[in-house]
Design an enzyme around this catalytic site. Structure first.
Site, PDB file in Angstrom:
ATOM      1  N   GLU A 150       2.017   3.021  -1.595  1.00 19.29           N
ATOM      2  CA  GLU A 150       2.804   4.250  -1.623  1.00 19.29           C
ATOM      3  C   GLU A 150       2.030   5.430  -1.049  1.00 19.29           C
ATOM      4  O   GLU A 150       2.591   6.266  -0.329  1.00 19.29           O
ATOM      5  CB  GLU A 150       3.241   4.550  -3.056  1.00 19.29           C
ATOM      6  CG  GLU A 150       4.161   3.503  -3.663  1.00 19.29           C
ATOM      7  CD  GLU A 150       5.394   3.245  -2.819  1.00 19.29           C
ATOM      8  OE1 GLU A 150       5.858   4.174  -2.127  1.00 19.29           O
ATOM      9  OE2 GLU A 150       5.904   2.119  -2.846  1.00 19.29           O
ATOM     10  N   GLU A 224       7.282  -0.512   6.428  1.00 21.14           N
ATOM     11  CA  GLU A 224       6.812  -1.295   5.283  1.00 21.14           C
ATOM     12  C   GLU A 224       5.614  -2.158   5.666  1.00 21.14           C
ATOM     13  O   GLU A 224       4.642  -2.270   4.913  1.00 21.14           O
ATOM     14  CB  GLU A 224       7.942  -2.160   4.720  1.00 21.14           C
ATOM     15  CG  GLU A 224       9.022  -1.382   3.999  1.00 21.14           C
ATOM     16  CD  GLU A 224       8.478  -0.565   2.834  1.00 21.14           C
ATOM     17  OE1 GLU A 224       7.532  -1.019   2.164  1.00 21.14           O
ATOM     18  OE2 GLU A 224       9.003   0.537   2.610  1.00 21.14           O
TER      19      GLU A 224
END
Length: 307
Positions: A150, A224
């Site tokens: 993150e 991602e």
């Protein structure tokens, strides 16, 4: 060559990646305004084009400055202190020092579905949110891998891109549905020739949501993979994140997520929504397959380089 060297894309420095992400964000904002102007012209001629173009400018402004607050509110996230989540604070502080980043705000989501996301327009205005469920099923090393993933999104300005992409997709899709039903009901017909016919309006209304979907897929899947690699490098080992992804996938299939919706699903580290036909619709998911992400992470140790 070490695995961390292999994780880095050829010919791209961190600054170059950030610059590219800002360019993508600007392109998405411009695309939003252009598509809204085209739709406005089809509905109301020159006046409609100006009205919807202005709406696009206002929407871009709001999505840039208030994206983090809106995302956190949508998922019932509440800020927590160091005393409440000492382990998360300790991990995030260590990782941000290693990455040379400011300390983000920390939030918890009251959900047993194990997941996490980051939000904010830049590292100085960032927040990391974890669900109660993820704190129960991951060990310390796996949680570190998730939080590093993150923080990599924050450092690379991926969160800004994903927020604008969600805004573009959501607004265009909503407008498309409104125009489509208006055309079907005959409400959009006009007597003059300044705008499009009902058939043109219907065609635009069908294509606009598809364009919005393509925008989301083009941004989300590549980011991602990049955050997986950068996060694994920040931790110093890709295996904890690989193990965490497998555990989170199982957890999200077992406990459906109750907040938010598809428009913000791409913010999370794994897709929080697994309904009927999910396997058949995997091609259209905003997340790459977990198996492929895990494979890439584990191949980093063997020096496999991805362009």
């Amino acid at each position: 060559m070490s695995w961390s060297e292999a994780a880095q894309p050829r010919g791209m420095s961190p600054k170059a990646g950030v610059g590219r992400n800002y360019a993508k964000t600007a392109m998405l904002m411009a695309l939003l305004i252009a598509l809204l102007a085209i739709g406005g012209n089809a509905i109301g001629g020159a006046q409609g084009m100006l009205l919807f173009g202005g709406l696009g400018l206002a929407f871009n402004f709001l999505s840039y400055w208030f994206s983090d607050r809106l995302a956190l509110m949508a998922h019932r996230a509440r800020p927590v202190t160091r005393e409440e989540l000492p382990q998360v604070y300790e991990i995030v502080e260590r990782l941000t020092r290693r990455a040379g980043m400011p300390m983000p705000r920390v939030y918890v989501i009251p959900s047993e579905t194990p997941n996490a996301f980051a939000t904010g327009r830049n590292p100085s205005h960032a927040a990391v949110a974890v669900t109660e469920g993820i704190l129960r099923i991951l060990d310390r090393r796996q949680l570190e891998g998730v939080l590093a993933h993150e923080l990599a999104h924050v450092r690379n300005r991926d969160i800004l891109i994903s927020t604008v992409a969600a805004a573009v997709a959501g607004l265009i899709s909503t407008l498309g549905y409104v125009v489509r039903w208006g055309a079907l009901l005959g409400g959009m017909r006009r007597e003059d020739d300044r705008g499009g016919s009902a058939l043109e309006l219907l065609a635009w209304a069908i294509l606009a949501p598809l364009v919005a979907l393509v925008i989301q897929l083009a941004v989300s899947r590549s980011r991602e993979y990049g955050a997986d690699a950068s996060g694994a490098e920040l931790v110093g080992d890709p295996e904890p994140l690989a193990e965490a992804l497998l555990a989170l996938e199982r957890g999200n299939e077992a406990i459906p997520y109750q907040y938010g919706g598809p428009a913000t699903a791409h913010l999370f580290i794994v897709n929080p929504f697994h309904g009927a036909g999910a396997k058949m619709m995997s091609l259209f998911s905003t997340h790459p397959p977990i198996e492929e992400r895990v494979r890439r992470l584990r191949e980093m140790r063997r020096g496999v380089r991805y362009a």
